[in-house]
Enzyme design. Structure first.
Site, short mmCIF file in Angstrom:
data_model
loop_
_atom_site.label_atom_id
_atom_site.label_comp_id
_atom_site.label_asym_id
_atom_site.label_seq_id
_atom_site.Cartn_x
_atom_site.Cartn_y
_atom_site.Cartn_z
N HIS A 140 -4.48 12.84 8.16
CA HIS A 140 -3.10 12.35 8.21
C HIS A 140 -2.27 13.10 7.18
O HIS A 140 -2.76 13.44 6.10
CB HIS A 140 -3.03 10.84 7.96
CG HIS A 140 -3.77 10.39 6.75
ND1 HIS A 140 -5.14 10.25 6.72
CD2 HIS A 140 -3.34 10.06 5.51
CE1 HIS A 140 -5.52 9.83 5.53
NE2 HIS A 140 -4.46 9.73 4.76
N HIS A 196 1.14 12.99 4.92
CA HIS A 196 2.20 12.13 4.38
C HIS A 196 3.50 12.93 4.35
O HIS A 196 3.52 14.07 3.86
CB HIS A 196 1.89 11.73 2.93
CG HIS A 196 0.62 10.96 2.75
ND1 HIS A 196 0.55 9.60 2.66
CD2 HIS A 196 -0.68 11.38 2.62
CE1 HIS A 196 -0.69 9.20 2.49
NE2 HIS A 196 -1.47 10.27 2.46
P1 5GP Z 1 -4.72 8.55 1.87
O1 5GP Z 1 -4.94 7.79 0.61
O2 5GP Z 1 -5.96 8.52 2.74
O3 5GP Z 1 -4.18 9.92 1.69
O4 5GP Z 1 -3.58 7.78 2.64
C1 5GP Z 1 -3.82 6.69 3.50
C2 5GP Z 1 -2.49 6.03 3.71
O5 5GP Z 1 -2.59 5.14 4.78
C3 5GP Z 1 -2.03 5.23 2.52
O6 5GP Z 1 -0.79 5.71 2.08
C4 5GP Z 1 -1.94 3.81 3.04
O7 5GP Z 1 -0.83 3.10 2.52
C5 5GP Z 1 -1.82 4.00 4.53
N1 5GP Z 1 -2.42 2.93 5.30
C6 5GP Z 1 -3.62 2.36 5.12
N2 5GP Z 1 -3.82 1.39 6.02
C7 5GP Z 1 -2.71 1.36 6.80
C8 5GP Z 1 -2.35 0.56 7.93
O8 5GP Z 1 -3.07 -0.32 8.36
N3 5GP Z 1 -1.13 0.82 8.46
C9 5GP Z 1 -0.31 1.79 7.98
N4 5GP Z 1 0.87 1.94 8.60
N5 5GP Z 1 -0.62 2.55 6.93
C10 5GP Z 1 -1.82 2.34 6.33
#
Ligand code: 5GP
Length: 455
Positions: free
Chosen positions: A417, A419
């Site tokens: 993903h 951001h």
């Molecule tokens: P990472 O830390 O893996 O780079 O980012 C994961 C992102 O996914 C985080 O910013 C977190 O807030 C978001 N996230 C986690 N669970 C959910 C969810 O159930 N729904 C949405 N919309 N975002 C999520």
């Protein structure tokens, strides 16, 4: 976005820094980042906003004035008791407020016989007062009323309060740690009182500071002479070295004392000693932000999950069909979408770093990270990232946006993903843990960004 994202983001920040530096490659920046709580207010929690309670604690029949800055949110909250110096002209309230912004309750008392608290001031009474304040924080009725986490109580103190903090921590094994800021080793003064002449000098040196205190300098100097052993901070520091200890010294004031305390802690096989010195005076007059940053960074060790220990998906591994983004793609979990086609989905991050924070994912690729993704799928995702960036700029009137992508360490969801985070000119972005936003706000933001998406 969780704290895990911070670790992942660090190389990006460092990378940019290194490009700017002609110095040796891979040098860590000397000044650690200022925690968000030092400079930014947290979002107001509608159900349980931050608040202040002012009350008196009864200590041996005297009413002692106390305030408790309560942190916002449901809690239970870690709590810092702060014990002031002699006589307490430097209130350090900015430190307490910053600590509260970091999610901690922060409590302050005025010792008996000081600043309007009833009773008589003495070092012995001040010690008992700090101990009583800790007992107050551990009282089950107060734990419930103020949403205190009794397993995460830390006692901090400045100057004489550093001594009182060490004493309070030594008296109660349930206290999790201590912060001693340019502490006064009260007992060491007795070494200097060797004659009537030196006694007189000590009394006169103390006299101006006793104005707000219900005592006399004569009584205090006599107490130091009588109780020198009980007022020995090096011994006390050795006794609390079994717990995390933050010692901060001011180079233009008590740093030599702090260095002796650190030596005492090390000799006692300190479990977790952090020692730091700042080029400032006893009040940290020109290092308030540095002081707050240091304390808040140190307090982070008491967070249940720390960035350093958070689990993360290894770079190589099987795709987990049950991960939250796979469920969002299948429509099994809700999301606020801003864009969707056959290959790519863009939706609001539920815990935005800035309002308008969007995540872009592939619907067809099973890549967990960038190393696993087919370049054709990367291209499809990036085309949508570009559209989302433009839409954020247009919808929110931005002058910039940030792209962030974690792989392995720092990643929390094992489905690639990207951001797309709005940047507001003049407003720093802090890559710190943040809370899920109000769904209504996410929905409203999704509507705005979606409306701005170009075909
Ligand atoms: P990472 O830390 O893996 O780079 O980012 C994961 C992102 O996914 C985080 O910013 C977190 O807030 C978001 N996230 C986690 N669970 C959910 C969810 O159930 N729904 C949405 N919309 N975002 C999520």
């Amino acid at each position: 976005m969780t704290r895990r994202l911070i670790a992942g983001a660090r190389p990006l920040v460092l990378g940019a820094l290194m490009l700017a530096l002609a110095g040796p490659a891979l040098a860590e920046p000397k000044v650690p980042p200022t925690p968000r709580a030092v400079v930014a207010d947290p979002a107001r929690d509608k159900d349980r906003p931050a608040d202040m309670a002012a009350f008196q604690v009864d200590i041996a029949g005297s009413k002692v004035n106390a305030i408790l800055y309560t942190a916002s949110g449901a809690g239970p909250h870690p709590t810092m008791l702060f014990l002031h110096g002699f006589p307490g002209n430097e209130t350090n309230i900015d430190l307490l407020q910053a600590v509260r912004r970091a999610g901690w309750n922060a409590m302050r008392i005025n010792y008996r016989g000081s600043w309007g608290s009833q009773g008589k001031f003495s070092f012995a009474n001040a010690r008992a007062d700090g101990e009583a304040a800790v007992a107050w924080l551990l009282d089950p009725a107060n734990v419930a009323k103020y949403h205190i986490d009794p397993s995460r109580i830390v006692v901090a103190g400045h100057s004489m309060g550093g001594f009182m903090a060490a004493d309070a921590v030594a008296s109660e094994p349930r206290v999790a740690g201590a912060v001693l800021i340019d502490s006064w080793d009260i007992g060491s003064r007795s070494e200097r009182i060797t004659s009537a002449e030196t006694r007189k000098t000590a009394i006169e040196a103390m006299r101006p500071d006793t104005a707000p205190l219900a005592t006399t300098p004569e009584a205090l100097v006599a107490e130091i002479e009588r109780d020198a052993d009980k007022l020995d901070l090096q011994k006390l520091t050795a006794r609390i070295a079994d717990r995390p200890l933050l010692l901060i010294g001011a180079e233009f004031a008590g740093a030599p004392t702090t260095r002796k305390l650190a030596d005492a802690a090390k000799a006692a096989n300190a479990k977790a000693l952090t020692e730091t010195y700042m080029a400032t005076d006893h009040s940290f007059s020109d290092a308030r932000i540095a002081l707050e940053g240091e304390v808040i960074r140190w307090l982070a060790r008491f967070e249940p999950k720390s960035a350093a220990t958070a689990p993360f998906p290894p770079l190589k591994g099987a795709y987990d069909e049950g991960n939250i983004f796979a469920r969002i793609i299948r429509g099994e979990a809700p999301s606020y979408k801003v864009y969707e086609d056959a290959d790519v989905l863009a939706f609001m991050d539920r815990a935005p770093l800035e309002p308008g924070h969007v995540l872009v994912i592939s619907k067809t690729s099973k890549a967990r990270n960038l190393l696993e993704m087919d370049p054709k799928d990367i291209a499809k995702v990036m085309a949508v990232v570009q559209k989302v960036g433009q839409a954020e700029v247009d919808a929110l009137g931005l002058e910039g946006f940030l792209i962030l992508q974690n792989n392995g360490v720092g990643q929390s969801v094992p489905h690639l993903h990207i951001h797309v985070i709005p940047r507001v000119a003049g407003k720093p972005v802090y890559l710190v843990e943040n809370k899920p936003a109000d769904p209504k706000d996410l929905e409203a933001m999704a509507v705005r960004i979606k409306a701005a998406m170009k075909p």
